[in-house]
Each structure stands twice: as C-alpha cells, then as structure tokens.
Design a protein around this motif. Sequence first.
Motif, PDB file in Angstrom:
ATOM      1  N   ASP A   9      42.013  10.056  76.825  1.00 40.95           N
ATOM      2  CA  ASP A   9      42.245   9.942  78.268  1.00 40.95           C
ATOM      3  C   ASP A   9      41.354   8.811  78.782  1.00 40.95           C
ATOM      4  O   ASP A   9      40.200   8.711  78.370  1.00 40.95           O
ATOM      5  N   VAL A  14      37.442  13.404  82.861  1.00 42.25           N
ATOM      6  CA  VAL A  14      38.419  14.339  82.295  1.00 42.25           C
ATOM      7  C   VAL A  14      38.026  14.705  80.866  1.00 42.25           C
ATOM      8  O   VAL A  14      38.036  15.870  80.484  1.00 42.25           O
ATOM      9  N   ASP A  55      46.858  11.704  76.987  1.00 43.20           N
ATOM     10  CA  ASP A  55      47.293  11.379  78.344  1.00 43.20           C
ATOM     11  C   ASP A  55      48.478  10.422  78.266  1.00 43.20           C
ATOM     12  O   ASP A  55      48.664   9.721  77.260  1.00 43.20           O
ATOM     13  N   LYS A 105      48.043  18.670  84.099  1.00 42.31           N
ATOM     14  CA  LYS A 105      46.592  18.782  84.162  1.00 42.31           C
ATOM     15  C   LYS A 105      46.105  19.869  85.115  1.00 42.31           C
ATOM     16  O   LYS A 105      44.908  20.182  85.121  1.00 42.31           O
TER      17      LYS A 105
END
Length: 213
Positions: A9, A14, A55, A105
């Motif tokens: 990511d 994150v 991601d 998410k």
Amino acid sequence: MTIRIMIADDHKVVRKGLEFFFQTQPDIEVVGEADGGKELLEKLAETNVELVLLDVQMPDMDGIETMKRIRENFPAMKVLMLTSFSDYDTVIPAIQAGANGYQLKDIDPDELANVIRKIHKGETMIDSKAAAQLMTHVTGSNETEEKKRIGELTKREMDVLQEIMQGKSNKEIANTLFITEKTVKTHVSNIFLKLEVQDRTQAALFGVKYLSS
C-alpha cells in the motif's frame, strides 16, 4: 500454523496500522511491506510469503498490473485486494487478473483477519457490498428477478455454485462432489443459463450476494 503475509500500500499509515493490528493475531504474521508494485515483486522473490494484501491504486504500478505479474511469477500466491473502490471497472479486472479476494478498507479488522484465514484455506472472498453493486451492472435486473433466478437452481447446481465461489476448477469440483468432470460442465452451463451470466466470475458474484449472508 502461522499465515505469513505481506502488505502493499502506498500509504505508510495504512501499512503500519495493519501491521500493528496483525500483531494481535497469533496465527497471522506480517513478514514484509511495500509502498508499490515493483517493490512488492522484488520482495516476494526474496521472502517466504503465503498471502499478499494488495492496494489497487499505487503510483509506480497499480494493483491490477501487479496482480497479473504475481500470477505470472508466483502462481500459487494468495492475494487479497484491499481497497476503497467497489466500482465495476475496478473489481472485475482485479478478479479476472487472479485475485483470491476483494475487500473494502472499511472492513472490521477482526473480519479482515477471518477473510485472510478463509482465503488461505482456498476460498474466494468478495465484499458483499461490492458484489451487490457489481451484480446490478452484470445482470441489469432488480433483486426480485435475481432471487427468482437463483431459486431455479437445483440442489446439485447450488452445490456446484458454492464450489465455484471458492474458485475451484471443474476438475476440483468433480473430485469434491464425487461426480464426473463432464457432469460438472453440464451443471456449470445450466447455472450460467439460469442465472443469465456469462462466466464463472459473474456466477460467483451472484452467489456471494445471495448465499453468503
């Protein structure tokens, strides 16, 4: 048994947040992280990893292209797309590229851990909200019509659909249900016809929407 995962990511907060959470899970270990697709591929070649959290939007190589490269170089790798996007043009390419799961998410952390465990066991896990939106695009019909279609499936066709949802091939389904591969092909064709879908991905999405709740 510990599941060894890597997080890709481009947002450090994150990655660190996920890593901190997984430290509370005794059976999940974060063995590496990457801020983009290129770095991820390099680290996968050097590290023993079983599952990747990937991601979609990353600067140097997006998640879809990275997913394709992972399938080319690490065909057995389990990959869960973890993103903020649930639109048709993002989810379908991700699944077609070979992702084993697609989650948003905003998922509860404990649920994310459970999803990882299920994917590690071989299941295909698609977020129900993304699946519901996708089915609107795929079928162009309302929920009442869709429920009627899935209600037309026989018990054996429903069994086959459940196996399709786990990403199994016709041969694997035949072995699981103790029927011939030719019979599986017939059931799959009937499922496509009754649900009015074009491929296994669409059939799986149908199942996720109505059989996973």
